[in-house]
Write a protein that holds these residues in place. Structure first.
Motif, PDB file in Angstrom:
ATOM      1  N   GLU A   1       0.883  -1.312   0.106  1.00  0.00           N
ATOM      2  CA  GLU A   1       0.053   0.046  -0.070  1.00  0.00           C
ATOM      3  C   GLU A   1       0.943   1.226  -0.001  1.00  0.00           C
ATOM      4  OE1 GLU A   1      -3.694  -2.306   2.689  1.00  0.00           O
ATOM      5  OE2 GLU A   1      -2.290  -0.905   3.427  1.00  0.00           O
ATOM      6  N   GLU A   2       1.697   1.260   0.849  1.00  0.00           N
ATOM      7  CA  GLU A   2       2.586   2.372   0.949  1.00  0.00           C
ATOM      8  C   GLU A   2       3.463   2.660  -0.390  1.00  0.00           C
ATOM      9  OE1 GLU A   2       5.134   1.803   4.557  1.00  0.00           O
ATOM     10  OE2 GLU A   2       3.502   1.879   5.815  1.00  0.00           O
ATOM     11  N   ALA A   3       4.072   1.522  -0.865  1.00  0.00           N
ATOM     12  CA  ALA A   3       4.929   1.558  -1.991  1.00  0.00           C
ATOM     13  C   ALA A   3       3.879   2.053  -3.312  1.00  0.00           C
ATOM     14  CB  ALA A   3       5.465   0.299  -2.352  1.00  0.00           C
ATOM     15  N   ALA A   4       2.681   1.903  -3.327  1.00  0.00           N
ATOM     16  CA  ALA A   4       1.963   2.190  -4.415  1.00  0.00           C
ATOM     17  C   ALA A   4       1.011   3.391  -4.049  1.00  0.00           C
ATOM     18  CB  ALA A   4       0.917   0.728  -4.779  1.00  0.00           C
ATOM     19  N   GLY A   5       1.261   3.948  -3.103  1.00  0.00           N
ATOM     20  CA  GLY A   5       0.419   5.043  -2.786  1.00  0.00           C
ATOM     21  C   GLY A   5      -0.836   4.779  -2.368  1.00  0.00           C
ATOM     22  N   LEU A   6      -1.388   3.631  -1.945  1.00  0.00           N
ATOM     23  CA  LEU A   6      -2.893   2.967  -1.785  1.00  0.00           C
ATOM     24  C   LEU A   6      -3.294   3.483  -0.406  1.00  0.00           C
ATOM     25  CD1 LEU A   6      -2.523  -0.360  -3.381  1.00  0.00           C
ATOM     26  CD2 LEU A   6      -3.691   1.668  -4.398  1.00  0.00           C
TER      27      LEU A   6
ATOM     28  N   SER B   1       9.427  -6.389   1.467  1.00  0.00           N
ATOM     29  CA  SER B   1       8.874  -4.792   1.638  1.00  0.00           C
ATOM     30  C   SER B   1      10.119  -3.941   0.757  1.00  0.00           C
ATOM     31  CB  SER B   1       9.075  -4.526   3.046  1.00  0.00           C
ATOM     32  OG  SER B   1       8.140  -5.204   3.742  1.00  0.00           O
ATOM     33  N   GLY B   2      11.326  -4.280   0.993  1.00  0.00           N
ATOM     34  CA  GLY B   2      12.330  -3.425   0.193  1.00  0.00           C
ATOM     35  C   GLY B   2      12.011  -3.580  -1.347  1.00  0.00           C
ATOM     36  N   GLY B   3      11.858  -4.771  -1.674  1.00  0.00           N
ATOM     37  CA  GLY B   3      11.588  -4.931  -3.218  1.00  0.00           C
ATOM     38  C   GLY B   3      10.492  -4.084  -3.637  1.00  0.00           C
ATOM     39  N   LEU B   4       9.513  -4.155  -2.908  1.00  0.00           N
ATOM     40  CA  LEU B   4       8.306  -3.084  -3.307  1.00  0.00           C
ATOM     41  C   LEU B   4       8.491  -1.810  -3.405  1.00  0.00           C
ATOM     42  CD1 LEU B   4       5.603  -5.090  -0.930  1.00  0.00           C
ATOM     43  CD2 LEU B   4       5.712  -4.787  -3.520  1.00  0.00           C
ATOM     44  N   ARG B   5       9.257  -1.284  -2.479  1.00  0.00           N
ATOM     45  CA  ARG B   5       9.650   0.114  -2.260  1.00  0.00           C
ATOM     46  C   ARG B   5      10.699   0.341  -3.558  1.00  0.00           C
ATOM     47  NH1 ARG B   5       9.998  -0.978   3.027  1.00  0.00           N
ATOM     48  NH2 ARG B   5      12.275  -1.287   2.922  1.00  0.00           N
ATOM     49  N   GLU B   6      11.484  -0.516  -3.744  1.00  0.00           N
ATOM     50  CA  GLU B   6      12.464  -0.349  -5.005  1.00  0.00           C
ATOM     51  C   GLU B   6      11.886  -0.323  -6.235  1.00  0.00           C
ATOM     52  OE1 GLU B   6      15.602   0.415  -7.282  1.00  0.00           O
ATOM     53  OE2 GLU B   6      15.563   0.441  -5.069  1.00  0.00           O
ATOM     54  N   ALA B   7      10.766  -1.109  -6.355  1.00  0.00           N
ATOM     55  CA  ALA B   7      10.013  -1.240  -7.561  1.00  0.00           C
ATOM     56  C   ALA B   7       9.265  -0.245  -7.797  1.00  0.00           C
ATOM     57  CB  ALA B   7       9.163  -2.716  -7.709  1.00  0.00           C
ATOM     58  N   ALA B   8       8.578   0.453  -6.803  1.00  0.00           N
ATOM     59  CA  ALA B   8       7.823   1.984  -6.951  1.00  0.00           C
ATOM     60  C   ALA B   8       8.885   2.905  -7.366  1.00  0.00           C
ATOM     61  CB  ALA B   8       7.043   2.130  -5.398  1.00  0.00           C
TER      62      ALA B   8
ATOM     63  N   ALA C   1       7.894   1.109 -17.803  1.00  0.00           N
ATOM     64  CA  ALA C   1       7.966   2.198 -16.892  1.00  0.00           C
ATOM     65  C   ALA C   1       6.555   2.674 -16.102  1.00  0.00           C
ATOM     66  CB  ALA C   1       8.510   3.369 -17.465  1.00  0.00           C
ATOM     67  N   SER C   2       5.366   2.494 -16.855  1.00  0.00           N
ATOM     68  CA  SER C   2       4.192   2.827 -16.089  1.00  0.00           C
ATOM     69  C   SER C   2       3.397   1.590 -15.537  1.00  0.00           C
ATOM     70  CB  SER C   2       3.338   3.708 -17.147  1.00  0.00           C
ATOM     71  OG  SER C   2       3.035   2.718 -18.158  1.00  0.00           O
ATOM     72  N   THR C   3       3.895   0.592 -15.555  1.00  0.00           N
ATOM     73  CA  THR C   3       3.128  -0.662 -14.938  1.00  0.00           C
ATOM     74  C   THR C   3       3.822  -1.257 -13.903  1.00  0.00           C
ATOM     75  OG1 THR C   3       4.164  -1.913 -16.494  1.00  0.00           O
ATOM     76  CG2 THR C   3       2.156  -1.159 -17.153  1.00  0.00           C
ATOM     77  N   PRO C   4       3.254  -1.324 -12.831  1.00  0.00           N
ATOM     78  CA  PRO C   4       3.730  -2.047 -11.553  1.00  0.00           C
ATOM     79  C   PRO C   4       3.897  -3.593 -11.864  1.00  0.00           C
ATOM     80  CG  PRO C   4       1.791  -0.562 -10.722  1.00  0.00           C
ATOM     81  CD  PRO C   4       1.860  -0.637 -12.314  1.00  0.00           C
TER      82      PRO C   4
END
Length: 101
Positions: A20-25, A48-55, A63-66
């Motif tokens: 949620e935090e990484a995706a701004g949800l 969690s680190g991977g999610l932040r890095e991917a974001a 570039a525009s697709t999670p």
């Protein structure tokens, strides 16, 4: 007194918060699922680190697709979303997956 939360459930909640935090949800909008090895705890810090890095980062092609950002050895992104009309208003349920290879 409330019963203690099992470690696996707390790990899933932590990964949902990280997503949620990484995706701004908004809070309590992400659901995480895993088909990892039964009985082996997932590395929540790494996920969690991977999610932040991917974001933060992107590859030019996706570039525009999670769902594109999490691709490594996958040959195509795996994602779906549906919109449902409910008495309380519309909801959208979406999901994406990453191969284990």
């Amino acid at each position: 007194m409330r019963a203690p939360v099992p470690a696996g459930l707390e790990a899933a909640r932590a990964m949902a918060r990280a997503a949620e935090e990484a995706a701004g949800l908004p809070p309590h909008t992400a659901l995480v699922l895993s088909t990892g090895v039964i009985g082996v705890p997932l590395p929540v810090d790494k996920v969690s680190g991977g999610l932040r890095e991917a974001a933060r980062s992107s590859r030019p092609r996706e570039a525009s697709t999670p769902h594109g950002r999490i691709m490594t050895t996958d040959t195509r992104p795996k994602h779906v979303a549906v919109r449902l009309e409910t008495p309380g208003g519309p909801i959208i349920i979406g999901g994406m997956a990453k191969g284990a290879g």
